[in-house]
Write a protein that holds these residues in place. Structure first.
Motif, PDB file in Angstrom:
ATOM      1  N   ILE A   1      28.912  -0.988  28.174  1.00  0.00           N
ATOM      2  CA  ILE A   1      28.028   0.107  28.073  1.00  0.00           C
ATOM      3  C   ILE A   1      27.188   0.042  26.589  1.00  0.00           C
ATOM      4  O   ILE A   1      25.950   0.199  26.391  1.00  0.00           O
ATOM      5  CB  ILE A   1      28.670   1.389  28.227  1.00  0.00           C
ATOM      6  CG1 ILE A   1      29.137   1.798  29.645  1.00  0.00           C
ATOM      7  CG2 ILE A   1      27.937   2.596  27.610  1.00  0.00           C
ATOM      8  CD1 ILE A   1      29.852   2.842  29.981  1.00  0.00           C
ATOM      9  N   ALA A   2      28.149  -0.375  25.597  1.00  0.00           N
ATOM     10  CA  ALA A   2      27.506  -0.227  24.161  1.00  0.00           C
ATOM     11  C   ALA A   2      26.633  -1.518  24.059  1.00  0.00           C
ATOM     12  O   ALA A   2      25.771  -1.531  23.240  1.00  0.00           O
ATOM     13  CB  ALA A   2      28.953  -0.574  23.100  1.00  0.00           C
ATOM     14  N   SER A   3      26.967  -2.624  24.674  1.00  0.00           N
ATOM     15  CA  SER A   3      26.154  -3.887  24.457  1.00  0.00           C
ATOM     16  C   SER A   3      24.608  -3.347  25.295  1.00  0.00           C
ATOM     17  O   SER A   3      23.647  -3.775  24.730  1.00  0.00           O
ATOM     18  CB  SER A   3      26.660  -5.071  25.229  1.00  0.00           C
ATOM     19  OG  SER A   3      26.883  -4.889  26.641  1.00  0.00           O
ATOM     20  N   LYS A   4      24.739  -2.525  26.344  1.00  0.00           N
ATOM     21  CA  LYS A   4      23.513  -2.132  26.963  1.00  0.00           C
ATOM     22  C   LYS A   4      22.709  -1.238  25.950  1.00  0.00           C
ATOM     23  O   LYS A   4      21.520  -1.389  25.841  1.00  0.00           O
ATOM     24  CB  LYS A   4      23.731  -1.474  28.298  1.00  0.00           C
ATOM     25  CG  LYS A   4      24.107  -2.299  29.603  1.00  0.00           C
ATOM     26  CD  LYS A   4      23.001  -3.226  29.694  1.00  0.00           C
ATOM     27  CE  LYS A   4      23.303  -3.854  31.197  1.00  0.00           C
ATOM     28  NZ  LYS A   4      22.303  -4.790  31.571  1.00  0.00           N
ATOM     29  N   LEU A   5      23.279  -0.213  25.385  1.00  0.00           N
ATOM     30  CA  LEU A   5      22.919   0.564  24.530  1.00  0.00           C
ATOM     31  C   LEU A   5      22.324  -0.065  23.153  1.00  0.00           C
ATOM     32  O   LEU A   5      20.961   0.353  22.800  1.00  0.00           O
ATOM     33  CB  LEU A   5      23.762   1.750  24.106  1.00  0.00           C
ATOM     34  CG  LEU A   5      24.305   2.789  24.997  1.00  0.00           C
ATOM     35  CD1 LEU A   5      25.595   3.592  24.542  1.00  0.00           C
ATOM     36  CD2 LEU A   5      23.001   3.614  25.477  1.00  0.00           C
ATOM     37  N   MET A   6      22.839  -0.994  22.741  1.00  0.00           N
ATOM     38  CA  MET A   6      22.410  -1.884  21.465  1.00  0.00           C
ATOM     39  C   MET A   6      21.486  -2.976  21.879  1.00  0.00           C
ATOM     40  O   MET A   6      21.062  -3.496  20.887  1.00  0.00           O
ATOM     41  CB  MET A   6      23.837  -2.142  20.823  1.00  0.00           C
ATOM     42  CG  MET A   6      24.536  -1.143  20.213  1.00  0.00           C
ATOM     43  SD  MET A   6      23.634  -0.092  19.018  1.00  0.00           S
ATOM     44  CE  MET A   6      23.563  -0.988  17.671  1.00  0.00           C
ATOM     45  N   GLY A   7      21.324  -3.421  23.036  1.00  0.00           N
ATOM     46  CA  GLY A   7      20.371  -4.365  23.521  1.00  0.00           C
ATOM     47  C   GLY A   7      21.136  -5.561  23.157  1.00  0.00           C
ATOM     48  O   GLY A   7      20.075  -6.883  23.093  1.00  0.00           O
ATOM     49  N   THR A   8      22.286  -5.905  23.161  1.00  0.00           N
ATOM     50  CA  THR A   8      22.956  -7.265  23.104  1.00  0.00           C
ATOM     51  C   THR A   8      23.676  -7.565  24.345  1.00  0.00           C
ATOM     52  O   THR A   8      24.374  -8.648  24.184  1.00  0.00           O
ATOM     53  CB  THR A   8      23.900  -7.389  22.065  1.00  0.00           C
ATOM     54  OG1 THR A   8      24.958  -6.204  22.401  1.00  0.00           O
ATOM     55  CG2 THR A   8      23.365  -6.631  20.627  1.00  0.00           C
ATOM     56  N   ASP A   9      23.264  -7.119  25.405  1.00  0.00           N
ATOM     57  CA  ASP A   9      23.860  -7.359  26.499  1.00  0.00           C
ATOM     58  C   ASP A   9      23.631  -9.022  27.216  1.00  0.00           C
ATOM     59  O   ASP A   9      24.710  -9.637  27.663  1.00  0.00           O
ATOM     60  CB  ASP A   9      23.641  -6.612  27.876  1.00  0.00           C
ATOM     61  CG  ASP A   9      24.452  -6.868  29.177  1.00  0.00           C
ATOM     62  OD1 ASP A   9      25.705  -6.846  28.841  1.00  0.00           O
ATOM     63  OD2 ASP A   9      23.685  -7.016  30.148  1.00  0.00           O
ATOM     64  N   ALA A  10      22.455  -9.658  26.834  1.00  0.00           N
ATOM     65  CA  ALA A  10      22.298 -11.088  27.126  1.00  0.00           C
ATOM     66  C   ALA A  10      22.923 -11.901  26.323  1.00  0.00           C
ATOM     67  O   ALA A  10      23.367 -12.914  26.770  1.00  0.00           O
ATOM     68  CB  ALA A  10      20.738 -11.197  27.073  1.00  0.00           C
ATOM     69  N   GLN A  11      23.501 -11.358  25.033  1.00  0.00           N
ATOM     70  CA  GLN A  11      24.174 -12.358  24.309  1.00  0.00           C
ATOM     71  C   GLN A  11      25.851 -12.333  24.493  1.00  0.00           C
ATOM     72  O   GLN A  11      26.386 -13.155  24.070  1.00  0.00           O
ATOM     73  CB  GLN A  11      24.070 -11.966  22.687  1.00  0.00           C
ATOM     74  CG  GLN A  11      22.376 -11.894  22.460  1.00  0.00           C
ATOM     75  CD  GLN A  11      22.125 -11.076  21.256  1.00  0.00           C
ATOM     76  OE1 GLN A  11      22.985 -10.758  20.576  1.00  0.00           O
ATOM     77  NE2 GLN A  11      20.847 -10.931  20.814  1.00  0.00           N
ATOM     78  N   GLN A  12      26.239 -11.383  25.314  1.00  0.00           N
ATOM     79  CA  GLN A  12      27.485 -11.296  25.247  1.00  0.00           C
ATOM     80  C   GLN A  12      28.106 -11.480  26.806  1.00  0.00           C
ATOM     81  O   GLN A  12      27.470 -11.273  27.741  1.00  0.00           O
ATOM     82  CB  GLN A  12      28.056  -9.860  25.122  1.00  0.00           C
ATOM     83  CG  GLN A  12      27.970  -9.613  23.723  1.00  0.00           C
ATOM     84  CD  GLN A  12      28.074  -8.092  23.516  1.00  0.00           C
ATOM     85  OE1 GLN A  12      27.821  -7.570  22.340  1.00  0.00           O
ATOM     86  NE2 GLN A  12      28.994  -7.434  24.145  1.00  0.00           N
ATOM     87  N   GLY A  13      29.222 -12.125  27.058  1.00  0.00           N
ATOM     88  CA  GLY A  13      29.933 -12.189  28.209  1.00  0.00           C
ATOM     89  C   GLY A  13      30.755 -11.215  28.311  1.00  0.00           C
ATOM     90  O   GLY A  13      31.279 -10.230  27.726  1.00  0.00           O
TER      91      GLY A  13
END
Length: 88
Positions: free
Chosen positions: A16-28
């Motif tokens: 959820i945090a990676s979606k909010l911060m726009g870093t989801d594509a960089q994280q697995g």
């Protein structure tokens, strides 16, 4: 909470945090779990500074606390590395 619950709530909070911060594509998945667990520790510490009880308030409060902490953690990592999130 059990270790399995920490992993599940940490994974959800990190995602959820990676979606909010726009870093989801960089994280697995593994990094989402680690960010969520670290965010839970950071969020719990911040909540305790304001007199809150991070332990024993149920899984929904734990998820919100971990998500808040993970957002703060991702923001601080972004500041330290000089990266900015790209929102689509």
């Amino acid at each position: 909470m059990t270790l399995i619950a920490w992993i599940i709530i940490g994974g959800l909070a990190g995602w959820i945090a990676s979606k909010l911060m726009g870093t989801d594509a960089q994280q697995g998945l593994l990094l989402n779990i680690l960010v969520g667990i670290g965010g839970g520790l950071l969020g719990g510490w911040i909540l305790s500074l304001f007199g809150g009880n991070p332990m024993g308030d149920g899984w929904i409060v734990s998820l919100v606390t971990a998500t808040f902490g993970a957002v703060v953690l991702l923001f601080l990592v972004g500041l330290a590395t000089g990266r900015r999130s790209i929102r689509a």
